[in-house]
Design a protein around this motif. Structure first.
Motif, PDB file in Angstrom:
ATOM      1  N   ALA B  55       0.823  -1.205   0.000  1.00 23.91           N
ATOM      2  CA  ALA B  55       0.000   0.000   0.000  1.00 23.91           C
ATOM      3  C   ALA B  55       0.862   1.263   0.000  1.00 23.91           C
ATOM      4  O   ALA B  55       0.544   2.247  -0.669  1.00 23.91           O
ATOM      5  CB  ALA B  55      -0.941  -0.006   1.203  1.00 23.91           C
ATOM      6  N   ARG B  56       1.934   1.215   0.734  1.00 22.98           N
ATOM      7  CA  ARG B  56       2.745   2.436   0.865  1.00 22.98           C
ATOM      8  C   ARG B  56       3.603   2.705  -0.354  1.00 22.98           C
ATOM      9  O   ARG B  56       4.112   3.807  -0.515  1.00 22.98           O
ATOM     10  CB  ARG B  56       3.609   2.348   2.117  1.00 22.98           C
ATOM     11  N   THR B  57       3.806   1.694  -1.195  1.00 25.41           N
ATOM     12  CA  THR B  57       4.609   1.913  -2.417  1.00 25.41           C
ATOM     13  C   THR B  57       3.762   1.853  -3.672  1.00 25.41           C
ATOM     14  O   THR B  57       4.290   1.824  -4.785  1.00 25.41           O
ATOM     15  CB  THR B  57       5.716   0.851  -2.515  1.00 25.41           C
ATOM     16  N   ALA B  58       2.444   1.804  -3.519  1.00 21.68           N
ATOM     17  CA  ALA B  58       1.554   1.602  -4.665  1.00 21.68           C
ATOM     18  C   ALA B  58       1.610   2.740  -5.679  1.00 21.68           C
ATOM     19  O   ALA B  58       1.370   2.515  -6.863  1.00 21.68           O
ATOM     20  CB  ALA B  58       0.116   1.398  -4.185  1.00 21.68           C
ATOM     21  N   VAL B  59       1.902   3.954  -5.234  1.00 19.92           N
ATOM     22  CA  VAL B  59       1.832   5.097  -6.144  1.00 19.92           C
ATOM     23  C   VAL B  59       3.215   5.472  -6.694  1.00 19.92           C
ATOM     24  O   VAL B  59       3.333   6.435  -7.454  1.00 19.92           O
ATOM     25  CB  VAL B  59       1.201   6.316  -5.449  1.00 19.92           C
ATOM     26  N   LEU B  60       4.205   4.743  -6.312  1.00 16.95           N
ATOM     27  CA  LEU B  60       5.549   5.101  -6.795  1.00 16.95           C
ATOM     28  C   LEU B  60       5.674   4.747  -8.262  1.00 16.95           C
ATOM     29  O   LEU B  60       5.272   3.659  -8.693  1.00 16.95           O
ATOM     30  CB  LEU B  60       6.621   4.363  -5.980  1.00 16.95           C
ATOM     31  N   GLU B  61       6.259   5.676  -9.032  1.00 15.28           N
ATOM     32  CA  GLU B  61       6.424   5.467 -10.472  1.00 15.28           C
ATOM     33  C   GLU B  61       7.765   6.022 -10.924  1.00 15.28           C
ATOM     34  O   GLU B  61       8.392   6.807 -10.202  1.00 15.28           O
ATOM     35  CB  GLU B  61       5.311   6.208 -11.246  1.00 15.28           C
ATOM     36  N   ALA B  62       8.123   5.664 -12.129  1.00 11.31           N
ATOM     37  CA  ALA B  62       9.351   6.206 -12.709  1.00 11.31           C
ATOM     38  C   ALA B  62       9.132   7.682 -13.052  1.00 11.31           C
ATOM     39  O   ALA B  62       8.021   8.101 -13.340  1.00 11.31           O
ATOM     40  CB  ALA B  62       9.723   5.440 -13.974  1.00 11.31           C
ATOM     41  N   GLY B  63      10.214   8.453 -13.028  1.00 10.32           N
ATOM     42  CA  GLY B  63      10.120   9.883 -13.265  1.00 10.32           C
ATOM     43  C   GLY B  63       9.825  10.221 -14.728  1.00 10.32           C
ATOM     44  O   GLY B  63       9.890   9.355 -15.601  1.00 10.32           O
ATOM     45  N   PRO B  64       9.524  11.497 -15.022  1.00  7.04           N
ATOM     46  CA  PRO B  64       9.207  11.910 -16.398  1.00  7.04           C
ATOM     47  C   PRO B  64      10.396  11.790 -17.350  1.00  7.04           C
ATOM     48  O   PRO B  64      10.211  11.641 -18.556  1.00  7.04           O
ATOM     49  CB  PRO B  64       8.771  13.376 -16.240  1.00  7.04           C
ATOM     50  N   LYS B  65      11.586  11.850 -16.797  1.00  3.60           N
ATOM     51  CA  LYS B  65      12.772  11.728 -17.669  1.00  3.60           C
ATOM     52  C   LYS B  65      12.824  10.355 -18.337  1.00  3.60           C
ATOM     53  O   LYS B  65      13.252  10.219 -19.483  1.00  3.60           O
ATOM     54  CB  LYS B  65      14.040  11.942 -16.833  1.00  3.60           C
ATOM     55  N   VAL B  66      12.375   9.356 -17.609  1.00  5.42           N
ATOM     56  CA  VAL B  66      12.382   8.000 -18.163  1.00  5.42           C
ATOM     57  C   VAL B  66      11.409   7.919 -19.340  1.00  5.42           C
ATOM     58  O   VAL B  66      11.728   7.359 -20.396  1.00  5.42           O
ATOM     59  CB  VAL B  66      12.009   6.972 -17.069  1.00  5.42           C
ATOM     60  N   GLU B  67      10.226   8.504 -19.149  1.00  5.73           N
ATOM     61  CA  GLU B  67       9.238   8.484 -20.227  1.00  5.73           C
ATOM     62  C   GLU B  67       9.766   9.220 -21.451  1.00  5.73           C
ATOM     63  O   GLU B  67       9.601   8.751 -22.584  1.00  5.73           O
ATOM     64  CB  GLU B  67       7.932   9.130 -19.745  1.00  5.73           C
ATOM     65  N   ALA B  68      10.407  10.373 -21.235  1.00  7.64           N
ATOM     66  CA  ALA B  68      10.940  11.151 -22.359  1.00  7.64           C
ATOM     67  C   ALA B  68      11.999  10.339 -23.115  1.00  7.64           C
ATOM     68  O   ALA B  68      12.013  10.316 -24.350  1.00  7.64           O
ATOM     69  CB  ALA B  68      11.538  12.453 -21.836  1.00  7.64           C
ATOM     70  N   ALA B  69      12.867   9.677 -22.379  1.00 11.51           N
ATOM     71  CA  ALA B  69      13.935   8.900 -23.023  1.00 11.51           C
ATOM     72  C   ALA B  69      13.349   7.730 -23.818  1.00 11.51           C
ATOM     73  O   ALA B  69      13.784   7.442 -24.943  1.00 11.51           O
ATOM     74  CB  ALA B  69      14.908   8.390 -21.966  1.00 11.51           C
ATOM     75  N   VAL B  70      12.361   7.087 -23.247  1.00 15.13           N
ATOM     76  CA  VAL B  70      11.758   5.931 -23.916  1.00 15.13           C
ATOM     77  C   VAL B  70      11.025   6.359 -25.188  1.00 15.13           C
ATOM     78  O   VAL B  70      11.150   5.718 -26.244  1.00 15.13           O
ATOM     79  CB  VAL B  70      10.815   5.203 -22.933  1.00 15.13           C
ATOM     80  N   LEU B  71      10.300   7.461 -25.097  1.00 16.81           N
ATOM     81  CA  LEU B  71       9.558   7.928 -26.273  1.00 16.81           C
ATOM     82  C   LEU B  71      10.501   8.405 -27.373  1.00 16.81           C
ATOM     83  O   LEU B  71      10.236   8.217 -28.565  1.00 16.81           O
ATOM     84  CB  LEU B  71       8.585   9.048 -25.870  1.00 16.81           C
ATOM     85  N   ARG B  72      11.596   9.005 -26.950  1.00 17.52           N
ATOM     86  CA  ARG B  72      12.602   9.444 -27.933  1.00 17.52           C
ATOM     87  C   ARG B  72      13.154   8.229 -28.691  1.00 17.52           C
ATOM     88  O   ARG B  72      13.312   8.253 -29.914  1.00 17.52           O
ATOM     89  CB  ARG B  72      13.721  10.187 -27.204  1.00 17.52           C
ATOM     90  N   ALA B  73      13.434   7.189 -27.949  1.00 16.83           N
ATOM     91  CA  ALA B  73      13.948   5.965 -28.577  1.00 16.83           C
ATOM     92  C   ALA B  73      12.908   5.357 -29.505  1.00 16.83           C
ATOM     93  O   ALA B  73      13.233   4.844 -30.581  1.00 16.83           O
ATOM     94  CB  ALA B  73      14.338   4.961 -27.492  1.00 16.83           C
TER      95      ALA B  73
END
Lengths: 200, 296
Positions: B55-73
């Motif tokens: 429950a305490r880690t349920a909302v943890l996610e990767a940061g926006p930089k990761v999404e930007a890098a993945v989409l760029r690739a």
């Protein structure tokens, strides 16, 4: 049809055809569990982000290798993430180092629902996390996959690359070890209280 | 249900299913068996503790930089695939051309990169081999240089011990031509005695042997211009004495001039307006000329 209504496999098929929106939807749906899996396995936010990025870069380049008949995309992604986590842990986190306190950032990110019980719950969560991190890797991954991420035995078996029976026996053994660790920890009374509240 | 059956059944359930206690058979056995009840209680505690962590880690996610890098690739990969397929990406023709060229160059660089890596590896190996060869050659040359040189060196004048000073006196007729062996012997007999110090290990003859004159046969003239009359005196050991008019042609120290030498009388070819000249040449047994003296 909305992208949110599509399954993971359908989103992947569209993404491989060049649909960026489908890929973005797939990423946003699956990045959280992958990130948290890596975080639970390592206790490090930095490593978890690195693994998440590697998993989806792998999907971009090798997404065509996924075979829907062999299992679900979630299980496939967890399997890829598992391999990257293992590699990262071997490279930078020797087995003996695990069991050290969880990343401060990860602890700070934990959600506080009820301020009055926040300290006890945070302590319990930290203690449980440390106990999980102190497990041997092959026990740790089944606990994280099946207990923390609620993957089915079949998906967990696909991710780990072993039989379902192996997953069950490892999980059973891991529960014994974890239970003994938590029984002798300082947060045992708090855990009993939480358990009692849950069952009532 | 036996305890064994209970355990087998319980293992088939997930921790959450066990904690929720929805299996009737399991619940029934638990009510009858204290140890299995205790075990089930422990599993519930464990489930509760793991649920807290979940429950305490349920909302943890990767940061926006990761999404930007993945989409760029993803975009880069899509552009490459479109390039390979020959379909033009969206945009103006100029932009498409520039993008295609950029991706083409990137692909070219990317494909050459492994080749460059391989080439650089061979260059590195070649450099190591060249350095090793240079070291070997340097060591070899150094050893050769340190060895006693057999080349003729310049003779330096230095004081020669009295006892070892050779006296080579051989009067030579100014107009000397090819002479018969007997005449050479006569002239050699009138030459002063050669006194030399016998120090060479090769020498087995005492001083009287050193004084003996050994005359080499006269070589017949080969041409009209060059007539050489050779008359040599064997010395067990001779030192070069510049005071006797000899011009040293190499450095002569006890080490380099340790072997014996002989004096060879030579007739130098006459020039158009000059008379033939005679020279005494001191030649070591190694064939190296030690000194020369012009008689006339």
């Amino acid at each position: 049809m909305l992208l949110t209504d599509l399954t993971d496999e359908q989103l992947l098929a569209q993404a491989l055809a060049g649909d960026e929106e489908a890929f973005t939807a797939l990423y946003r749906r699956r990045q959280g569990p992958i990130f948290r899996f890596a975080l639970h396995m390592s206790g490090s936010v930095h490593l978890a982000e690195e693994v998440t990025q590697e998993v989806f870069l792998f999907l971009v380049q090798r997404g065509r290798d996924f075979d829907p008949e062999r299992g679900t995309l979630a299980g496939y992604l967890f399997g890829v993430a598992r391999n990257y986590v293992r590699r990262a842990l071997e490279r930078s986190y020797p087995e003996s180092v695990l069991g050290t306190p969880v990343d401060d950032v990860a602890t700070a990110l934990m959600v506080e629902n009820d301020p009055s019980e926040s300290i006890a719950r945070r302590q319990t969560s930290s203690a449980v996390w440390k106990a999980v991190l102190s497990l041997p890797q092959h026990y740790r991954e089944v606990v994280v996959l099946c207990d923390l991420h609620e993957l089915s035995y079949a998906d967990a078996a696909e991710a780990v690359g072993c039989a379902i029976g192996t997953i069950r026996s490892r999980l059973h053994r891991a529960h014994d070890v974890l239970g003994r660790k938590l029984q002798h920890s300082a947060v045992a009374p708090a855990i009993s209280k939480i358990a009692a509240r849950c069952t009532s | 249900m036996t305890c064994r059956g209970f355990k087998h059944q319980a293992e088939a359930l997930t921790l959450w299913e066990l904690a929720q206690g929805q299996d009737g058979q399991v619940l029934e056995h638990v009510q009858q068996c204290e140890s299995c009840s205790g075990w089930l209680q422990e599993q519930r505690k464990l489930a509760a503790s793991l649920q807290t962590l979940q429950a305490r880690t349920a909302v943890l996610e990767a940061g926006p930089k990761v999404e930007a890098a993945v989409l760029r690739a993803f975009r880069q990969n899509a552009a490459e695939r479109a390039d390979e397929a020959g379909t033009s990406p969206a945009g103006s023709p100029l932009a498409r051309h520039a993008e295609r060229r950029a991706h083409g160059e990137w692909r070219m660089v990317n494909s050459e990169f492994p080749l460059a890596l391989r080439m650089s590896r061979w260059f590195e190996i070649g450099a190591y081999v060249a350095v090793a060869a240079a070291v070997v050659v340097g060591v070899f040359l150094g050893i050769r240089l340190l060895q006693p040189s057999s080349r003729p060196a310049t003779v330096q004048s230095h004081a020669i011990p009295q006892s070892s000073r050779p006296l080579v006196r051989q009067p030579v007729s100014p107009t000397r031509a090819a002479v018969a062996p007997d005449e050479v012997q006569k002239q050699a007999a009138s030459a002063p005695e050669v006194i030399a110090k016998a120090g060479s290990a090769a020498s087995s003859q005492p001083r009287q042997a050193a004084a003996r004159k050994h005359l080499a046969p006269v070589k017949p003239a080969r041409s009209g211009n060059n007539q050489i009359a050779a008359a040599s005196l064997a010395n067990e050991e001779s030192q070069i004495d510049t005071e006797d008019g000899y011009v040293p042609l190499m450095f002569c120290d006890p080490l380099s001039c340790a072997s014996g030498s002989q004096v060879v009388r030579m007739e130098l070819p006459a020039g158009p307006s000059s008379q033939p000249q005679t020279a005494d040449v001191v030649v070591g047994y190694d064939g190296v000329v030690r000194a020369v003296r012009i008689e006339n």
